[in-house]
Design an enzyme around this catalytic site. Sequence first.
Site: not given
Length: 396
Positions: A102, A284
Amino acid sequence: MTGLSQIVICAALAIGAIAAPATRQFPSTFTVNQVARHVGNKTVNIPASYARTLQKFKATVPERVAAAAISGTVVATPSDSSDDEYDCSVTVGSSTLALDFDTGSSDLWVFSNKLSSSESAGHAVYTPSSSAKLLSGYTWDISYGDGSSAEGIVYADKVTVGGATYTSQAVEAATSVSSEFVSDTSNDGLLGLGFSSINTVEPTAQKTFFDNIKSSLASPLFAVELKHNAAGSYDFGFLNSSKYTGSITYVDADSSQGYWGFTASGYGVGDSVTTTTSWSAIADTGTTLLYLPTKIVKAYYAKVSGSSDSSSVGGWIFPCSATLPDLTLKIGSHTATIPASYLNYGEVSSTDTSDCFGGVQDDSDIGLSIFGDVFLKTQYVVFDASGPQLGFATQA
Ligand SMILES: *[C@@H]1O[C@H](CO)[C@@H](O)[C@H](O)[C@H]1NC(C)=O
Ligand SMILES: *[C@@H]1O[C@H](CO)[C@@H](O)[C@H](O)[C@H]1NC(C)=O
């Protein structure tokens, strides 16, 4: 290594091994391949997932979203899931876990052997290695607007990613997770690749795995190739030119908020850029959808007949029979076109199968434009700590 079967998960491809310092043993470049994890008929509570996105970026969760998240009536079956999730295999302490990489957070947190068997059902759990050191008095906790939460303790332990080992990585071991995490068996935890400034360990923030190893890589960077309905890969320390076409366009990265921020420079509904305008965004991998400024989202859905911004669902929906246009975004001098097929997230719910949820959504509640997986699946993206800078090229 290369002769091994492709079934080897997250296989490391080591090139140019270097001498090992005391706490690090690894090649100066390596590749981590994602592995498909079959999670059955995957469903997503759209408002809950949106609430988690809002809280990840410290935004307020509107009452209607929180209420819809908790009632759980809007449960979609994502069209791009193919019943699979894509994770990377990482050795944490004595355990091999499937972690979600992430770039929008900076904690390495894992399901652990401190959880009850009912809390950890469906997950592999972290067991500290014999050399693990408990960081006494250190804790972490996360809680989201949909009521989900997790908390735990912190060890310094050995973590191996794609052949690279760091022996003193902060591992955040869950001692308690709420039911939402228990039922989400898509991974055994997260490996944050954001900037260490937003690591949430108290009383002292800890460094990410990438921060710990970057100085020993051939170049202090990683490059991400996420794929639509297929496993992608992360290249550490080098760029693989066979994964992209043309050249890589670099723009400055803004790390001031701890994210991989950058300035986007234009957009167009369809296959070309028609409007030049600049706005701030982040790249992201941990956000599924593409969140853009209201003006762009409205321009897009103006071209989708029957579309509407549904407050009960918590975002833009349209008749599943609608024909969607492509969407083009500009970053620096680079243009990236997202095909229409990536922009349909799937049926809104099992009781409303004629409406579909959009892959591009309004960022105004979040206060931050997020180039999530819907966008990243079209690009080879370089996250370069020198600068820092971000590089974008069209996937091969
Ligand atoms: C998935 O859903 C289909 C249709 O509802 C059902 O027949 C099947 O058993 C489900 N599979 C799993 C693994 O839950
Ligand atoms: C580059 O990527 C291609 C395609 O995925 C792969 O076959 C090749 O082994 C990679 N090369 C290196 C040096 O990692």
